[in-house]
Motif scaffolding. Structure first.
Motif, PDB file in Angstrom:
ATOM      1  N   ILE A   1     -19.735   4.148 -16.077  1.00  0.00           N
ATOM      2  CA  ILE A   1     -19.375   2.072 -15.749  1.00  0.00           C
ATOM      3  C   ILE A   1     -18.626   2.489 -14.164  1.00  0.00           C
ATOM      4  CG2 ILE A   1     -18.902   0.753 -17.694  1.00  0.00           C
ATOM      5  CD1 ILE A   1     -15.724   1.854 -17.145  1.00  0.00           C
ATOM      6  N   LEU A   2     -19.501   4.042 -13.538  1.00  0.00           N
ATOM      7  CA  LEU A   2     -18.926   4.100 -12.423  1.00  0.00           C
ATOM      8  C   LEU A   2     -20.030   3.286 -11.673  1.00  0.00           C
ATOM      9  CD1 LEU A   2     -17.410   6.046 -10.707  1.00  0.00           C
ATOM     10  CD2 LEU A   2     -19.505   7.900 -11.299  1.00  0.00           C
ATOM     11  N   LEU A   3     -20.907   2.764 -11.328  1.00  0.00           N
ATOM     12  CA  LEU A   3     -21.572   2.140  -9.984  1.00  0.00           C
ATOM     13  C   LEU A   3     -20.539   0.467 -10.354  1.00  0.00           C
ATOM     14  CD1 LEU A   3     -25.088   2.644 -10.662  1.00  0.00           C
ATOM     15  CD2 LEU A   3     -23.650   3.075  -8.904  1.00  0.00           C
ATOM     16  N   TRP A   4     -20.455  -0.212 -11.564  1.00  0.00           N
ATOM     17  CA  TRP A   4     -19.727  -1.204 -10.872  1.00  0.00           C
ATOM     18  C   TRP A   4     -18.476  -1.495 -11.162  1.00  0.00           C
ATOM     19  CZ3 TRP A   4     -21.489  -5.697 -10.672  1.00  0.00           C
ATOM     20  CH2 TRP A   4     -22.940  -6.000 -10.875  1.00  0.00           C
ATOM     21  N   SER A   5     -17.336  -0.483 -11.587  1.00  0.00           N
ATOM     22  CA  SER A   5     -16.079   0.278 -11.457  1.00  0.00           C
ATOM     23  C   SER A   5     -15.625  -0.343  -9.608  1.00  0.00           C
ATOM     24  CB  SER A   5     -15.531   1.485 -11.742  1.00  0.00           C
ATOM     25  OG  SER A   5     -16.079   1.264 -13.039  1.00  0.00           O
TER      26      SER A   5
ATOM     27  N   VAL B   1     -11.563   6.105  -7.969  1.00  0.00           N
ATOM     28  CA  VAL B   1     -12.358   5.505  -8.832  1.00  0.00           C
ATOM     29  C   VAL B   1     -13.385   6.251  -9.005  1.00  0.00           C
ATOM     30  CG1 VAL B   1     -13.574   3.554  -9.668  1.00  0.00           C
ATOM     31  CG2 VAL B   1     -11.408   2.802  -7.773  1.00  0.00           C
ATOM     32  N   VAL B   2     -14.008   7.096  -8.226  1.00  0.00           N
ATOM     33  CA  VAL B   2     -14.874   8.040  -9.064  1.00  0.00           C
ATOM     34  C   VAL B   2     -14.135   9.195 -10.315  1.00  0.00           C
ATOM     35  CG1 VAL B   2     -16.404   9.278  -8.105  1.00  0.00           C
ATOM     36  CG2 VAL B   2     -16.532   7.873  -7.077  1.00  0.00           C
TER      37      VAL B   2
ATOM     38  N   GLY C   1     -24.342  13.568 -11.059  1.00  0.00           N
ATOM     39  CA  GLY C   1     -23.418  13.892 -11.502  1.00  0.00           C
ATOM     40  C   GLY C   1     -21.654  14.052 -10.907  1.00  0.00           C
ATOM     41  N   THR C   2     -20.590  13.299 -11.413  1.00  0.00           N
ATOM     42  CA  THR C   2     -19.621  12.913 -11.014  1.00  0.00           C
ATOM     43  C   THR C   2     -18.829  14.087  -9.225  1.00  0.00           C
ATOM     44  OG1 THR C   2     -18.695  11.838 -12.600  1.00  0.00           O
ATOM     45  CG2 THR C   2     -17.438  12.307 -11.431  1.00  0.00           C
ATOM     46  N   GLN C   3     -18.866  15.228 -10.287  1.00  0.00           N
ATOM     47  CA  GLN C   3     -18.648  16.237  -8.752  1.00  0.00           C
ATOM     48  C   GLN C   3     -19.620  16.407  -7.756  1.00  0.00           C
ATOM     49  OE1 GLN C   3     -16.128  18.448  -9.123  1.00  0.00           O
ATOM     50  NE2 GLN C   3     -16.457  19.746  -7.385  1.00  0.00           N
ATOM     51  N   SER C   4     -20.200  15.742  -7.168  1.00  0.00           N
ATOM     52  CA  SER C   4     -21.837  15.733  -6.822  1.00  0.00           C
ATOM     53  C   SER C   4     -21.423  14.645  -5.659  1.00  0.00           C
ATOM     54  CB  SER C   4     -23.038  15.925  -7.313  1.00  0.00           C
ATOM     55  OG  SER C   4     -23.685  16.803  -7.767  1.00  0.00           O
TER      56      SER C   4
ATOM     57  N   VAL D   1     -20.699   6.644  -1.649  1.00  0.00           N
ATOM     58  CA  VAL D   1     -20.561   7.324  -3.643  1.00  0.00           C
ATOM     59  C   VAL D   1     -21.080   5.744  -4.527  1.00  0.00           C
ATOM     60  CG1 VAL D   1     -19.309   6.642  -5.425  1.00  0.00           C
ATOM     61  CG2 VAL D   1     -18.031   7.800  -3.240  1.00  0.00           C
ATOM     62  N   LEU D   2     -21.869   4.851  -3.961  1.00  0.00           N
ATOM     63  CA  LEU D   2     -22.356   4.041  -4.773  1.00  0.00           C
ATOM     64  C   LEU D   2     -24.107   4.525  -4.437  1.00  0.00           C
ATOM     65  CD1 LEU D   2     -21.032   0.723  -4.406  1.00  0.00           C
ATOM     66  CD2 LEU D   2     -20.948   1.432  -6.838  1.00  0.00           C
ATOM     67  N   GLY D   3     -24.470   5.042  -3.531  1.00  0.00           N
ATOM     68  CA  GLY D   3     -25.876   5.632  -3.151  1.00  0.00           C
ATOM     69  C   GLY D   3     -26.049   6.215  -3.913  1.00  0.00           C
TER      70      GLY D   3
END
Length: 231
Positions: free
Chosen positions: A174-178, A166-167, A44-47, A35-37
Motif C-alpha cells: 500500500i506504499l503508493l497510496w500511503s 511513511v516508506v 524495492g523499499t531499500q532502493s 518516492v512515488l516515481g
C-alpha cells in the motif's frame, strides 16, 4: 496600538516564513514525488529509501544555495543603493532634503509640514530616513542571506523526512497510496499553518498547496509506471 504592534509582527515574519514554507513544501512535494516515481517503477523499499535520502540531501543543499545566492543578490543591491545615497547626502544635502520633502508631499502632507518633517528626520538619521522612505528598505524586510538559506535547507529536510518515514513504516503493498495520501495531509497542514501565521485565509492556503502537490505527485507516479511497464 495593539493592532499596529500585531501588524508589524506579521510583517516581520514574511522573510523567514517565505523561505521556511517554500523549503518545507519543496521537501514534501519533491521527495514524495521522487518516492512515488521510483515505487511505481516497481523498485524495492531499500532502493526507494536510498533514492529519497539522496533527494533529501541534494534538495536541501540546492535550496540553501539558491536561496543564499538570490537573497545575497538582493542584499548587494541594497548595499549599493545605500552607498549611493550616502554619497548624495555628503555632496547635496539640500537636494536630498527637497527630495525627501517631495516624497511626503506625495503622501498627502502639506508642503510646509513636509519640509519640517524632512528636516527633523534628517537631523535624527538622514541615511535612515532616505533608506526607509526613498528606497523602501527597512530593518524588518532587509535581506538576510544566511537566515534565508538556513531556513530553506532545514525546512526542506524536515519536509522531506515525512514521506521517507511513511516508506519505512508502511507495507510495500500500500506504499503508493500511503505516500500520496499522507503527503497531501502534510501539505494541507503546512498550507494551513503558513496561512494562519501570515494572517491569510487558511482555506485558500490549504487548497493552493495541496492542488499543486497532488498534480506533481500524480505526474511523477505516471512517469514511474511508464518506466515500470517498459522495464
Amino acid at each position: 496600538m495593539h493592532y499596529r504592534d500585531n501588524e508589524r509582527h506579521l510583517t516581520g515574519r514574511m522573510g523567514w516564513l517565505r523561505a521556511a514554507v517554500l523549503g518545507a513544501n519543496d521537501g514534501i512535494v519533491s521527495t514524495s514525488s521522487l518516492v512515488l516515481g521510483v515505487a511505481a517503477a516497481h523498485a524495492g523499499t531499500q532502493s526507494i529509501l536510498v533514492a529519497g535520502t539522496a533527494g533529501l540531501v541534494a534538495g536541501a543543499m540546492s535550496m540553501a544555495a539558491g536561496e543564499y545566492v538570490s537573497v545575497h543578490s538582493q542584499a548587494d543591491s541594497e548595499s549599493a543603493e545605500l552607498e549611493r545615497e550616502r554619497k548624495e547626502l555628503e555632496t547635496d544635502v539640500d537636494g536630498e532634503h527637497k527630495e525627501l520633502a517631495a516624497i511626503y508631499v506625495g503622501r498627502g502632507l502639506d508642503p510646509s509640514l513636509a519640509r519640517q518633517v524632512a528636516e527633523q528626520l534628517m537631523k535624527h538619521d538622514a541615511l535612515g530616513a532616505h533608506m526607509r522612505d526613498e528606497l523602501g528598505i527597512t530593518d524588518t524586510l532587509k535581506a538576510r542571506p544566511l537566515q534565508a538559506a538556513g531556513a530553506s535547507a532545514l525546512s526542506f529536510a524536515l519536509g522531506a523526512v515525512l514521506p521517507l518515514l511513511v516508506v519505512a513504516l508502511f507495507p510495500a503493498g500500500i506504499l503508493l497510496w500511503s505516500v500520496f495520501l499522507t503527503s497531501l495531509v502534510f501539505l494541507a497542514v503546512l498550507g494551513g499553518l503558513a496561512a494562519r501565521t501570515g494572517g491569510s485565509p487558511v482555506r485558500v492556503g490549504v487548497m493552493r498547496i495541496t492542488f499543486w502537490g497532488a498534480l506533481a505527485m500524480a505526474l511523477t507516479t505516471g512517469v514511474g509506471m511508464l518506466f515500470g511497464v517498459a522495464g
